[in-house]
Design an enzyme around this catalytic site. Structure first.
Site, PDB file in Angstrom:
ATOM      1  N   ALA A  63       0.837  -1.204  -0.032  1.00 24.76           N
ATOM      2  CA  ALA A  63      -0.053   0.001  -0.074  1.00 24.76           C
ATOM      3  C   ALA A  63       0.919   1.164  -0.125  1.00 24.76           C
ATOM      4  O   ALA A  63       2.150   1.270   0.362  1.00 24.76           O
ATOM      5  CB  ALA A  63      -0.900  -0.112   1.106  1.00 24.76           C
ATOM      6  N   GLY A 108       0.826  -4.836   0.947  1.00 25.46           N
ATOM      7  CA  GLY A 108      -0.269  -4.928  -0.035  1.00 25.46           C
ATOM      8  C   GLY A 108      -0.217  -5.804  -1.093  1.00 25.46           C
ATOM      9  O   GLY A 108      -1.057  -6.151  -1.770  1.00 25.46           O
ATOM     10  N   GLU A 111      -0.537  -9.254  -0.112  1.00 26.62           N
ATOM     11  CA  GLU A 111      -1.811  -9.452   0.054  1.00 26.62           C
ATOM     12  C   GLU A 111      -2.692  -9.734  -1.116  1.00 26.62           C
ATOM     13  O   GLU A 111      -3.573 -10.598  -0.960  1.00 26.62           O
ATOM     14  CB  GLU A 111      -2.492  -8.358   1.062  1.00 26.62           C
ATOM     15  CG  GLU A 111      -1.828  -8.432   2.410  1.00 26.62           C
ATOM     16  CD  GLU A 111      -1.843  -7.208   3.335  1.00 26.62           C
ATOM     17  OE1 GLU A 111      -1.850  -6.145   2.882  1.00 26.62           O
ATOM     18  OE2 GLU A 111      -2.347  -7.249   4.603  1.00 26.62           O
ATOM     19  N   GLU A 131       4.575  -4.739   7.557  1.00 24.03           N
ATOM     20  CA  GLU A 131       3.923  -3.720   8.192  1.00 24.03           C
ATOM     21  C   GLU A 131       4.263  -3.292   9.716  1.00 24.03           C
ATOM     22  O   GLU A 131       4.130  -1.996  10.153  1.00 24.03           O
ATOM     23  CB  GLU A 131       2.433  -4.178   8.255  1.00 24.03           C
ATOM     24  CG  GLU A 131       1.832  -3.847   6.674  1.00 24.03           C
ATOM     25  CD  GLU A 131       1.809  -5.421   6.006  1.00 24.03           C
ATOM     26  OE1 GLU A 131       2.457  -5.808   6.498  1.00 24.03           O
ATOM     27  OE2 GLU A 131       1.114  -5.122   4.959  1.00 24.03           O
TER      28      GLU A 131
HETATM   29  N1  CAA Z   1       4.525   3.215  -1.273  1.00 24.89           N
HETATM   30  C1  CAA Z   1       4.827   4.314  -1.644  1.00 24.89           C
HETATM   31  N2  CAA Z   1       6.061   4.318  -2.262  1.00 24.89           N
HETATM   32  C2  CAA Z   1       6.852   3.336  -2.337  1.00 24.89           C
HETATM   33  C3  CAA Z   1       6.487   2.068  -1.881  1.00 24.89           C
HETATM   34  C4  CAA Z   1       5.336   1.988  -1.005  1.00 24.89           C
HETATM   35  N3  CAA Z   1       4.809   0.908  -0.319  1.00 24.89           N
HETATM   36  N4  CAA Z   1       7.306   1.203  -2.230  1.00 24.89           N
HETATM   37  C5  CAA Z   1       8.480   1.787  -3.009  1.00 24.89           C
HETATM   38  N5  CAA Z   1       7.775   3.257  -3.099  1.00 24.89           N
HETATM   39  C6  CAA Z   1       8.777   4.158  -3.978  1.00 24.89           C
HETATM   40  C7  CAA Z   1       9.629   4.642  -3.266  1.00 24.89           C
HETATM   41  O1  CAA Z   1       9.144   5.852  -2.469  1.00 24.89           O
HETATM   42  C8  CAA Z   1      10.490   5.324  -4.386  1.00 24.89           C
HETATM   43  O2  CAA Z   1      10.078   6.402  -4.765  1.00 24.89           O
HETATM   44  P1  CAA Z   1      11.065   7.661  -5.215  1.00 24.89           P
HETATM   45  O3  CAA Z   1      11.818   7.332  -6.382  1.00 24.89           O
HETATM   46  O4  CAA Z   1      10.168   8.703  -5.580  1.00 24.89           O
HETATM   47  O5  CAA Z   1      11.899   7.824  -3.970  1.00 24.89           O
HETATM   48  C9  CAA Z   1      10.396   4.182  -5.579  1.00 24.89           C
HETATM   49  O6  CAA Z   1       9.258   3.583  -5.261  1.00 24.89           O
HETATM   50  C10 CAA Z   1      11.393   3.265  -5.531  1.00 24.89           C
HETATM   51  O7  CAA Z   1      11.550   2.651  -4.408  1.00 24.89           O
HETATM   52  P2  CAA Z   1      13.181   2.437  -3.503  1.00 24.89           P
HETATM   53  O8  CAA Z   1      13.874   3.625  -4.113  1.00 24.89           O
HETATM   54  O9  CAA Z   1      12.828   2.206  -2.168  1.00 24.89           O
HETATM   55  O10 CAA Z   1      13.667   1.074  -4.345  1.00 24.89           O
HETATM   56  P3  CAA Z   1      14.742   0.225  -3.748  1.00 24.89           P
HETATM   57  O11 CAA Z   1      14.990  -0.750  -4.799  1.00 24.89           O
HETATM   58  O12 CAA Z   1      15.752   0.796  -2.870  1.00 24.89           O
HETATM   59  O13 CAA Z   1      13.800  -0.655  -2.344  1.00 24.89           O
HETATM   60  C11 CAA Z   1      11.917  -1.796  -1.856  1.00 24.89           C
HETATM   61  C12 CAA Z   1      12.692  -1.441  -2.830  1.00 24.89           C
HETATM   62  C13 CAA Z   1      12.599  -2.849  -0.890  1.00 24.89           C
HETATM   63  C14 CAA Z   1      10.563  -2.706  -2.200  1.00 24.89           C
HETATM   64  C15 CAA Z   1      11.556  -0.509  -1.007  1.00 24.89           C
HETATM   65  O14 CAA Z   1      10.973   0.437  -2.046  1.00 24.89           O
HETATM   66  C16 CAA Z   1      10.654  -0.879   0.234  1.00 24.89           C
HETATM   67  O15 CAA Z   1      10.885  -1.425   0.995  1.00 24.89           O
HETATM   68  N6  CAA Z   1       9.060  -0.488  -0.143  1.00 24.89           N
HETATM   69  C17 CAA Z   1       8.273  -0.350   1.159  1.00 24.89           C
HETATM   70  C18 CAA Z   1       7.711  -1.763   1.061  1.00 24.89           C
HETATM   71  C19 CAA Z   1       6.783  -1.710   2.005  1.00 24.89           C
HETATM   72  O16 CAA Z   1       7.036  -1.480   3.352  1.00 24.89           O
HETATM   73  N7  CAA Z   1       5.544  -2.315   1.705  1.00 24.89           N
HETATM   74  C20 CAA Z   1       4.196  -2.513   2.735  1.00 24.89           C
HETATM   75  C21 CAA Z   1       3.588  -1.306   2.855  1.00 24.89           C
HETATM   76  S1  CAA Z   1       2.552  -1.201   3.914  1.00 24.89           S
HETATM   77  C22 CAA Z   1       1.004  -1.969   3.517  1.00 24.89           C
HETATM   78  O17 CAA Z   1       1.133  -2.504   2.481  1.00 24.89           O
HETATM   79  C23 CAA Z   1      -0.233  -1.860   4.468  1.00 24.89           C
HETATM   80  C24 CAA Z   1      -1.203  -2.687   3.987  1.00 24.89           C
HETATM   81  O18 CAA Z   1      -1.125  -4.016   4.483  1.00 24.89           O
HETATM   82  C25 CAA Z   1      -2.486  -2.258   3.261  1.00 24.89           C
END
Ligand code: CAA
Length: 263
Positions: A63, A108, A111, A131
């Site tokens: 998400a 998500g 999920e 999360e």
């Molecule tokens: N939400 C918003 N933006 C996201 C995102 C997310 N979940 N995941 C990645 N992005 C964005 C980053 O902010 C980045 O944007 P910018 O270029 O504008 O800075 C772009 O995507 C590329 O991401 P990274 O630079 O972080 O890429 P990376 O290769 O270094 O890392 C990754 C990849 C490990 C997937 C890392 O992006 C990451 O950890 N993302 C978050 C994953 C996460 O925590 N997901 C769970 C979200 S909470 C949820 O889903 C709740 C629920 O159950 C409803």
């Protein structure tokens, strides 16, 4: 649609979440577009769906954390409901849905893949529910579907520790059915979908409903669900053709193609 593309390939519909700049993260707009895409699927012309993410790095990275970062309790709950409603629509969709997980499937992303009937992935796929590291619980069904798919013990370990797992471990614990080299994933998904599309469509639809509905109740009720859906197949053109072909010793003959019937 800005973030979802839909392609019809014969009897197979391919839905692609296309927000690569954010690794296909799910914001409200993506969820709304996915909902509208599912509503628009032509059930008479389609027999299986494939869900995937754009690019070769990420299926869905979760998400949208930016959108969630300022939510109140009530808004957080509403955002959870928005995701859950769409994912439940996917899970109960009349047609089988194959998730072709082509990279990160986090939060998500994991999920939404679990709301599909079948998961296959590329060898660079990473699954996880990170999360708790963000100060929240999984909110789009992760606490419920992961435990049902891989067992409560493994689900609790993954969710409490926020540890991501690679494709081979996802395969070992039964989260995915198969792992493919990245460049073979979509062909494998299409081949599987085409194999489903060759079968009698009413029967396939009823199998999905029988399995899903049966898992929600005890065995006595579940078996009645099966009986009704089994009975529902009789007198259809597919049942007559399928059994007729067998009895005529003409097993090579394809089932007569009949339009999907909503009953
Ligand atoms: N939400 C918003 N933006 C996201 C995102 C997310 N979940 N995941 C990645 N992005 C964005 C980053 O902010 C980045 O944007 P910018 O270029 O504008 O800075 C772009 O995507 C590329 O991401 P990274 O630079 O972080 O890429 P990376 O290769 O270094 O890392 C990754 C990849 C490990 C997937 C890392 O992006 C990451 O950890 N993302 C978050 C994953 C996460 O925590 N997901 C769970 C979200 S909470 C949820 O889903 C709740 C629920 O159950 C409803």
């Amino acid at each position: 649609m800005e973030f979802i593309t839909y392609e019809q390939d014969g009897f197979v519909g391919i839905i692609t979440i296309n927000r690569p700049k954010a690794l296909n993260a799910l914001n409200s707009q993506v969820l709304e577009e996915l909902d509208a895409t599912l509503d628009a699927v032509d059930l008479d012309a389609t027999r299986a769906l494939i869900l995937t993410g754009a690019g070769d790095k990420s299926f869905v990275a979760g998400a949208d954390i930016g959108e969630m970062s300022t939510l109140t309790k009530a808004e957080g709950e509403a955002f959870g409901k928005k995701g859950n409603d769409v994912f439940r629509k996917l899970e109960t969709f009349p047609l089988p849905v194959i998730a072709a997980v082509n990279g990160f499937a986090l939060g998500g992303g994991c999920e939404i893949s679990m709301s599909c009937d079948i998961r296959i992935c590329s060898d660079n796929a990473i699954f996880g529910q990170p999360e708790v590291g963000l100060g929240i619980t999984p909110g789009f069904g992760g606490t419920q579907r992961l435990a049902r798919l891989v067992g409560a013990g493994m689900a609790k370990q993954m969710i409490y520790t926020a540890r991501n797992i690679k494709a081979d471990e996802a395969y070992r614990i039964g989260l995915v059915n198969a792992v493919y080299p990245q460049d073979e994933l979509m062909d494998a998904a299409k081949k599987m979908a085409a194999g489903i599309a060759m079968q009698a469509p009413i029967a396939v639809r009823n199998c999905k409903k029988a399995i899903n509905d049966g898992l929600d109740v005890d065995m006595d009720q579940a078996i009645v669900i099966e009986e009704k859906l089994f009975g529902d197949c009789f007198e259809t053109e597919d049942q007559r053709a399928g059994m007729g072909n067998f009895l005529e010793k003409d097993k090579e003959k394809k089932l007569k193609v009949v339009p999907f019937q909503n009953k």
